[in-house]
Design a protein around this motif. Structure first.
Motif, PDB file in Angstrom:
ATOM      1  N   PRO A 170       0.601  -1.102  -0.185  1.00  0.00           N
ATOM      2  CA  PRO A 170       0.224   0.066  -0.299  1.00  0.00           C
ATOM      3  C   PRO A 170       0.641   1.392  -0.087  1.00  0.00           C
ATOM      4  O   PRO A 170       1.898   1.374   0.787  1.00  0.00           O
ATOM      5  N   GLY A 171       0.464   2.307  -0.810  1.00  0.00           N
ATOM      6  CA  GLY A 171       1.316   3.406  -0.893  1.00  0.00           C
ATOM      7  C   GLY A 171       2.181   3.459  -2.102  1.00  0.00           C
ATOM      8  O   GLY A 171       2.808   4.448  -2.518  1.00  0.00           O
ATOM      9  N   GLN A 172       2.103   2.349  -2.852  1.00  0.00           N
ATOM     10  CA  GLN A 172       3.167   2.207  -4.019  1.00  0.00           C
ATOM     11  C   GLN A 172       2.547   2.540  -5.132  1.00  0.00           C
ATOM     12  O   GLN A 172       1.204   2.578  -5.333  1.00  0.00           O
ATOM     13  N   SER A 173       3.346   2.737  -6.314  1.00  0.00           N
ATOM     14  CA  SER A 173       2.542   2.987  -7.782  1.00  0.00           C
ATOM     15  C   SER A 173       3.362   2.007  -8.504  1.00  0.00           C
ATOM     16  O   SER A 173       4.406   1.482  -8.296  1.00  0.00           O
ATOM     17  N   ALA A 174       2.724   2.176  -9.966  1.00  0.00           N
ATOM     18  CA  ALA A 174       3.240   1.426 -10.942  1.00  0.00           C
ATOM     19  C   ALA A 174       3.008   2.220 -12.204  1.00  0.00           C
ATOM     20  O   ALA A 174       1.983   2.805 -12.403  1.00  0.00           O
ATOM     21  N   SER A 175       3.948   2.164 -13.162  1.00  0.00           N
ATOM     22  CA  SER A 175       3.730   2.620 -14.391  1.00  0.00           C
ATOM     23  C   SER A 175       2.647   1.683 -15.393  1.00  0.00           C
ATOM     24  O   SER A 175       2.644   0.520 -15.304  1.00  0.00           O
ATOM     25  N   ILE A 176       1.671   2.687 -15.984  1.00  0.00           N
ATOM     26  CA  ILE A 176       0.636   1.794 -16.575  1.00  0.00           C
ATOM     27  C   ILE A 176       0.661   2.038 -18.167  1.00  0.00           C
ATOM     28  O   ILE A 176       0.923   3.221 -18.581  1.00  0.00           O
ATOM     29  N   SER A 177       0.212   1.170 -18.900  1.00  0.00           N
ATOM     30  CA  SER A 177       0.236   1.390 -20.459  1.00  0.00           C
ATOM     31  C   SER A 177      -0.972   0.931 -20.902  1.00  0.00           C
ATOM     32  O   SER A 177      -1.423  -0.402 -20.471  1.00  0.00           O
ATOM     33  N   TYR A 178      -1.631   1.312 -22.017  1.00  0.00           N
ATOM     34  CA  TYR A 178      -2.817   0.963 -22.545  1.00  0.00           C
ATOM     35  C   TYR A 178      -2.808   0.870 -23.849  1.00  0.00           C
ATOM     36  O   TYR A 178      -2.072   1.946 -24.648  1.00  0.00           O
ATOM     37  N   ALA A 179      -3.107  -0.161 -24.805  1.00  0.00           N
ATOM     38  CA  ALA A 179      -3.008  -0.396 -26.128  1.00  0.00           C
ATOM     39  C   ALA A 179      -3.423   0.853 -27.040  1.00  0.00           C
ATOM     40  O   ALA A 179      -2.978   0.967 -28.158  1.00  0.00           O
ATOM     41  N   MET A 180      -4.438   1.700 -26.491  1.00  0.00           N
ATOM     42  CA  MET A 180      -5.027   2.562 -27.390  1.00  0.00           C
ATOM     43  C   MET A 180      -3.945   4.004 -27.511  1.00  0.00           C
ATOM     44  O   MET A 180      -3.919   4.664 -28.305  1.00  0.00           O
ATOM     45  N   ARG A 181      -2.986   3.602 -26.607  1.00  0.00           N
ATOM     46  CA  ARG A 181      -1.659   4.853 -26.591  1.00  0.00           C
ATOM     47  C   ARG A 181      -0.348   3.670 -26.447  1.00  0.00           C
ATOM     48  O   ARG A 181       0.086   3.995 -25.458  1.00  0.00           O
ATOM     49  N   PRO A 182       0.024   3.219 -27.398  1.00  0.00           N
ATOM     50  CA  PRO A 182       1.113   2.251 -27.149  1.00  0.00           C
ATOM     51  C   PRO A 182       2.492   2.996 -26.928  1.00  0.00           C
ATOM     52  O   PRO A 182       2.759   4.299 -27.311  1.00  0.00           O
ATOM     53  N   ARG A 183       3.358   2.316 -26.238  1.00  0.00           N
ATOM     54  CA  ARG A 183       4.519   2.641 -25.937  1.00  0.00           C
ATOM     55  C   ARG A 183       4.574   4.049 -25.043  1.00  0.00           C
ATOM     56  O   ARG A 183       5.645   4.359 -24.810  1.00  0.00           O
ATOM     57  N   ILE A 184       3.464   4.534 -24.463  1.00  0.00           N
ATOM     58  CA  ILE A 184       3.419   5.476 -23.543  1.00  0.00           C
ATOM     59  C   ILE A 184       3.269   4.942 -22.197  1.00  0.00           C
ATOM     60  O   ILE A 184       2.247   4.352 -21.896  1.00  0.00           O
ATOM     61  N   TRP A 185       3.879   5.254 -21.208  1.00  0.00           N
ATOM     62  CA  TRP A 185       3.664   4.704 -19.703  1.00  0.00           C
ATOM     63  C   TRP A 185       3.589   5.829 -18.833  1.00  0.00           C
ATOM     64  O   TRP A 185       4.358   6.702 -19.009  1.00  0.00           O
ATOM     65  N   ARG A 186       2.620   5.718 -17.701  1.00  0.00           N
ATOM     66  CA  ARG A 186       2.587   6.996 -16.648  1.00  0.00           C
ATOM     67  C   ARG A 186       2.384   5.943 -15.406  1.00  0.00           C
ATOM     68  O   ARG A 186       1.750   4.986 -15.454  1.00  0.00           O
ATOM     69  N   PHE A 187       2.609   6.782 -14.521  1.00  0.00           N
ATOM     70  CA  PHE A 187       2.626   6.100 -13.188  1.00  0.00           C
ATOM     71  C   PHE A 187       1.466   6.521 -12.415  1.00  0.00           C
ATOM     72  O   PHE A 187       0.835   7.893 -12.466  1.00  0.00           O
TER      73      PHE A 187
END
Length: 373
Positions: A170-187
């Motif tokens: 709890p309290g941690q983050s992760a980078s997320i990517s979504y096929a509609m916006r390939p190769r873009i990762w955000r925390f």
């Protein structure tokens, strides 16, 4: 290795601003066209990241005990971009060419030697960390969206089920990517503690210019799959060293990790009191208040205080969250999460009010690591 010469030369190069990463990527893609597909179509955010990362590493190159953990995390995290050991020489070659271009006559054989040594050290640490991580974890997990709920204009709560066990706190983050916006990762921060059903909750606010947040809020649908990088960040976690009651200050979707921490306290047993102050500009942005009110009703040790700053018709507590929170500060550890502006202003206000630095916990990902919410 002359570390001061490295710092001085980087300082000179960085004066050229955006021209530095522009030149770097031009050289990299010209010499290695096959790597272009590893990067997003728009390079604007990537250019900013490069300058920040290089500056951070170079300015601390003489303090390896501080730099190594950062580099190890970068090495592990870059696996999601399909980066392998074979890519590092190309990046180093482009970096040296960029330095030579901007330094001109100041680029000497000795300086070139020192920069080569420094880069090879950086690359070695990152490669070794990536190789070690590959023995135990994948470069990313897949998470199927099981629900997508629009809570208010521009804010969605997404629940997704990971394909297999995913370790996080709890309290941690992760980078997320979504096929509609390939190769873009955000925390994004998780809004829950680990569950037996392997689901995670994400609170996503659509921000101006946020290509991924817009896609997740407006385009994501049940059944679609997200990619989730390894969990990172320790600043907002609740460690055994943090004893006693807690005061939490959340702004907007910065509420997400606070909810996760509240769940942790509930699971561990209510041995402490938690005061959660949730700030918003108007009542519509109190998007999760119904859930919070239910949690407070179930847990007598939890006190939730919604605060609105810019809505003259709001009937509840009005003002800024940090000011309301300080009225109830009794020496507790204080957890802060929100936008970069909110976090900086809140931490400054807490320090001015006499809250000790070691009792303030705030999310480092609100600054320059690509968070969109």
């Amino acid at each position: 290795m002359d570390t001061q010469a490295l710092k001085d030369s980087w300082h000179l190069v960085s004066r050229s601003g955006d021209q530095v990463p522009l030149y770097f990527y031009s050289v990299l893609f010209l010499m290695n066209p096959d790597v272009r597909d590893m990067f997003p179509v728009s390079m604007a955010r990537q250019r900013d990241k490069l300058v920040g990362a290089l500056g951070s590493v170079i300015s601390n190159v003489d303090r390896l005990d501080e730099v190594v953990p950062v580099l190890q995390q970068l090495g592990r995290d870059h696996r999601k971009f399909a980066v392998t050991a074979t890519h590092y020489p190309a990046v180093g070659q482009a970096l040296l060419a960029t330095l030579e271009h901007f330094l001109g006559d100041r680029w000497t054989p000795q300086l070139a030697h020192d920069w080569t040594q420094a880069y090879n050290l950086v690359a070695q640490v990152m490669v070794e960390a990536a190789n070690d991580a590959s023995k135990t974890t994948p470069p990313w997990w897949e998470a199927e969206i099981v629900s997508h709920e629009m809570r208010t204009l521009g804010i969605a709560v997404i629940r997704a089920r990971l394909n297999y066990q995913y370790p996080f706190r709890p309290g941690q983050s992760a980078s997320i990517s979504y096929a509609m916006r390939p190769r873009i990762w955000r925390f994004y921060s998780f809004a829950n503690a680990p569950r037996q059903d392997n689901t995670i909750d994400l609170h996503v606010r659509m921000v101006d210019g946020g290509v991924l947040s817009s896609a997740l809020v407006m385009g994501a649908r049940r059944g679609e799959v997200l990619r989730v990088g390894a969990a990172v960040g320790e600043r907002l976690t609740l460690t055994p060293e943090v004893q006693g009651d807690l005061l939490m200050i959340a702004g907007g979707t910065g509420l997400a990790p606070m909810k996760a921490l509240v769940e942790q306290v509930a699971y561990e047993g209510p041995t402490r009191r938690v005061d959660l102050v949730v700030g918003a500009r108007n009542s519509r942005e109190l998007y999760d208040y119904e859930t919070l009110a239910k949690m407070a009703a179930e847990h007598p040790w939890l006190n939730v205080v919604p605060v609105v700053s810019h809505d003259p018709f709001y009937q509840g507590t009005r003002g800024y969250a940090v000011d309301v929170a300080l009225q109830g500060w009794r020496g507790q550890h204080v957890y802060v999460c929100g936008s970069e502006e909110m976090a900086q202003a809140t931490v400054g206000r807490l320090l001015d009010a006499g809250v000790p630095t070691d009792q303030i916990h705030f999310d480092e990902f609100t600054s320059d690591r690509g968070r969109e919410s």
